[in-house]
Enzyme design. Structure first.
Site, PDB file in Angstrom:
ATOM      1  N   ASP A 135     -12.257  -9.040   4.255  1.00 52.14           N
ATOM      2  CA  ASP A 135     -13.518  -9.006   3.507  1.00 52.14           C
ATOM      3  C   ASP A 135     -14.124 -10.410   3.455  1.00 52.14           C
ATOM      4  O   ASP A 135     -15.330 -10.593   3.617  1.00 52.14           O
ATOM      5  CB  ASP A 135     -13.293  -8.521   2.060  1.00 52.14           C
ATOM      6  CG  ASP A 135     -13.655  -7.049   1.877  1.00 52.14           C
ATOM      7  OD1 ASP A 135     -13.578  -6.296   2.865  1.00 52.14           O
ATOM      8  OD2 ASP A 135     -14.003  -6.665   0.746  1.00 52.14           O
ATOM      9  N   TYR A 167       0.821  -1.212   0.000  1.00 53.73           N
ATOM     10  CA  TYR A 167       0.000   0.000   0.000  1.00 53.73           C
ATOM     11  C   TYR A 167       0.855   1.264   0.000  1.00 53.73           C
ATOM     12  O   TYR A 167       0.408   2.314  -0.458  1.00 53.73           O
ATOM     13  CB  TYR A 167      -0.905   0.031   1.241  1.00 53.73           C
ATOM     14  CG  TYR A 167      -2.229  -0.659   1.065  1.00 53.73           C
ATOM     15  CD1 TYR A 167      -2.296  -1.999   0.716  1.00 53.73           C
ATOM     16  CD2 TYR A 167      -3.420   0.033   1.265  1.00 53.73           C
ATOM     17  CE1 TYR A 167      -3.521  -2.628   0.566  1.00 53.73           C
ATOM     18  CE2 TYR A 167      -4.640  -0.589   1.123  1.00 53.73           C
ATOM     19  CZ  TYR A 167      -4.696  -1.919   0.771  1.00 53.73           C
ATOM     20  OH  TYR A 167      -5.901  -2.531   0.626  1.00 53.73           O
ATOM     21  N   ASP A 214      -3.030 -17.900   0.535  1.00 54.54           N
ATOM     22  CA  ASP A 214      -4.071 -18.506  -0.320  1.00 54.54           C
ATOM     23  C   ASP A 214      -4.726 -19.684   0.397  1.00 54.54           C
ATOM     24  O   ASP A 214      -5.953 -19.849   0.371  1.00 54.54           O
ATOM     25  CB  ASP A 214      -3.510 -18.905  -1.692  1.00 54.54           C
ATOM     26  CG  ASP A 214      -2.289 -19.794  -1.634  1.00 54.54           C
ATOM     27  OD1 ASP A 214      -1.646 -19.887  -0.563  1.00 54.54           O
ATOM     28  OD2 ASP A 214      -1.953 -20.429  -2.661  1.00 54.54           O
ATOM     29  N   LYS A 235       2.947 -15.131   2.011  1.00 57.31           N
ATOM     30  CA  LYS A 235       3.287 -15.931   0.825  1.00 57.31           C
ATOM     31  C   LYS A 235       4.798 -16.137   0.824  1.00 57.31           C
ATOM     32  O   LYS A 235       5.521 -15.651  -0.049  1.00 57.31           O
ATOM     33  CB  LYS A 235       2.809 -15.212  -0.452  1.00 57.31           C
ATOM     34  CG  LYS A 235       1.309 -15.362  -0.706  1.00 57.31           C
ATOM     35  CD  LYS A 235       0.886 -16.770  -1.123  1.00 57.31           C
ATOM     36  CE  LYS A 235       1.262 -17.069  -2.547  1.00 57.31           C
ATOM     37  NZ  LYS A 235       0.853 -18.462  -2.943  1.00 57.31           N
ATOM     38  N   ASP A 255      -6.425  -7.045   3.906  1.00 57.64           N
ATOM     39  CA  ASP A 255      -7.555  -6.398   3.241  1.00 57.64           C
ATOM     40  C   ASP A 255      -8.483  -7.465   2.661  1.00 57.64           C
ATOM     41  O   ASP A 255      -9.702  -7.439   2.851  1.00 57.64           O
ATOM     42  CB  ASP A 255      -7.020  -5.484   2.130  1.00 57.64           C
ATOM     43  CG  ASP A 255      -8.125  -4.754   1.393  1.00 57.64           C
ATOM     44  OD1 ASP A 255      -9.042  -4.256   2.066  1.00 57.64           O
ATOM     45  OD2 ASP A 255      -8.071  -4.695   0.153  1.00 57.64           O
TER      46      ASP A 255
END
Ligand code: IPM
Ligand code: MG
Length: 370
Positions: free
Chosen positions: A255, A143, A227, A194, A251
């Site tokens: 959600d 970001y 993932d 990751k 983020d």
């Protein structure tokens, strides 16, 4: 330092002002009936600020946010500002206040209320009693990483660049928040990254593991690829307690987690920084996870519960008023158990109400709690 309890309210755009209006009435209730002495002022952020000042957040508002005990935000953004220069888009105001206050730890609980088990898109037994907490890094990573930008390579070819970058101290301070909270909850931390693809993810994993060994070995700990974590969240969400993760994965995973609870309209969040010398309390911003919902703005039908529960988080984390936070959360549970629903969480046999009636019902339940 003062004995007064001060707040800055930034209603923002879309449904922001409507849902914040209900929080103001709840603030009034706490002042009148619990003598808490809250004082608050309002400011502009997002598109509303752009319309007034040509920027999504002014320096003056940043200064005010640094002086008050806590800032509450509604939501930012909407199609009205689609054509605005990228650096002035409404979201830029939100990103700036996070950065200016160095709000590095974003707490996003995903709690499934008993009354809403049926509203989840997952089978009720998978989500009944769900209570997980995503602790998202909020001021670093892709970001904010440099270099960034869109470069013209000539001949119609362009290159968009963002940089995913983390340092040891950024990872450790975020992980520490997660470990400390896990000690007060279920005692388990999952670190999602990751590390199989990104060096920054490998560093994340190594630092999180190291801190766990050094200071938090009493807690259960696991690494999970982000993932796989996304997959496990819909396969068996109750395996999680606290998830610590970076800005971008946080983020996305938050959600996803929010939908497990039945509605994005239900989820509060707290963004915390270091202790502010001006107040003796952590820098803090509280906001619902949902956005500005421009499609339903101004109709009086928005769900105010996520913003109300964001204020409950402020009671707990900024004002050390855990019992009053419990009182407010119990009031929310009570109105849901009574069958009141805004449109976004409406189910057969329930009573659909608007923003104002929902707020009124919460104040009624608060009153009954005395
Ligand atoms: C969030 C939002 C923001 C983010 C946007 C509005 C900039 O999606 O708070 O999750 O990406 O952080
Ligand atoms: Mg988001």
């Amino acid at each position: 330092m003062t004995d007064k309890r001060t707040l800055l309210l930034l209603p923002g755009d879309g449904i922001g002002p409507e849902v914040m209006g209900e929080v103001e009435k709840i603030l009034d209730w706490f002042n009148t009936h619990r003598g808490l002495g809250f004082t608050w002022e309002e400011g502009l952020i997002g598109g509303a600020c752009y319309d007034a000042h040509g920027v999504a957040l002014t320096d003056a508002t940043v200064d005010r946010a640094k002086q008050v005990d806590a800032t509450l935000l509604g939501a930012v953004g909407g199609p009205k500002w689609d054509g605005v220069a990228y650096e002035h888009r409404p979201e830029a105001g939100l990103l700036r206040i996070r950065k200016e206050l160095d709000l590095f730890a974003n707490l996003r609980p995903a709690i499934c209320f008993d009354a809403l088990t049926e509203a989840s898109s997952l089978k009720p037994d998978l989500v009944a009693g769900l209570d997980i907490l995503i602790v998202r890094e909020l001021t670093g990573g892709v970001y904010f990483g440099e270099p960034r930008g869109i470069e013209d390579l000539g001949g119609g070819e362009r290159r968009g660049v963002n940089t995913q970058v983390y340092t040891t101290s950024e990872i450790r301070r975020l992980a520490r928040v997660g470990y400390e909270l896990a000690r007060k909850r279920g005692g388990k931390v999952t670190s999602a990254e990751k590390s199989n693809v990104m060096e920054s993810g490998l560093l994340w994993r190594q630092e999180a593991e190291k801190l766990h060994k050094e200071e938090y070995a009493d807690l259960a700990y696991e690494n999970m690829l982000a993932d796989a974590c996304a997959m496990q969240l819909v396969r068996a969400p109750k395996q999680f307690d606290v998830i610590i993760t970076d800005n971008l994965f946080g983020d996305i995973l938050s959600d996803e987690a929010s939908m497990l609870t039945g509605s994005l309209g239900m989820l509060p969040s707290a963004s915390l920084g270091e202790v502010n010398p001006a107040t003796g309390k952590p820098f803090a911003l509280y906001e619902p996870v949902h956005g500005s919902a421009p499609d339903i703005a101004g109709q009086g039908i928005a769900n105010p519960l996520a913003t109300v529960m964001s204020f409950a988080m402020a009671l707990r984390y900024s004002f050390d008023l855990g019992e009053e936070a419990d009182r407010l959360e119990a009031a929310v549970k009570h109105v849901l158990a009574e069958g009141l629903r805004t449109g976004d969480i409406m189910q057969p046999g329930m009573r659909q109400v608007g923003t104002l009636q929902m707020g009124e019902a919460i104040r009624g339940a608060l009153q009954a709690s005395l």
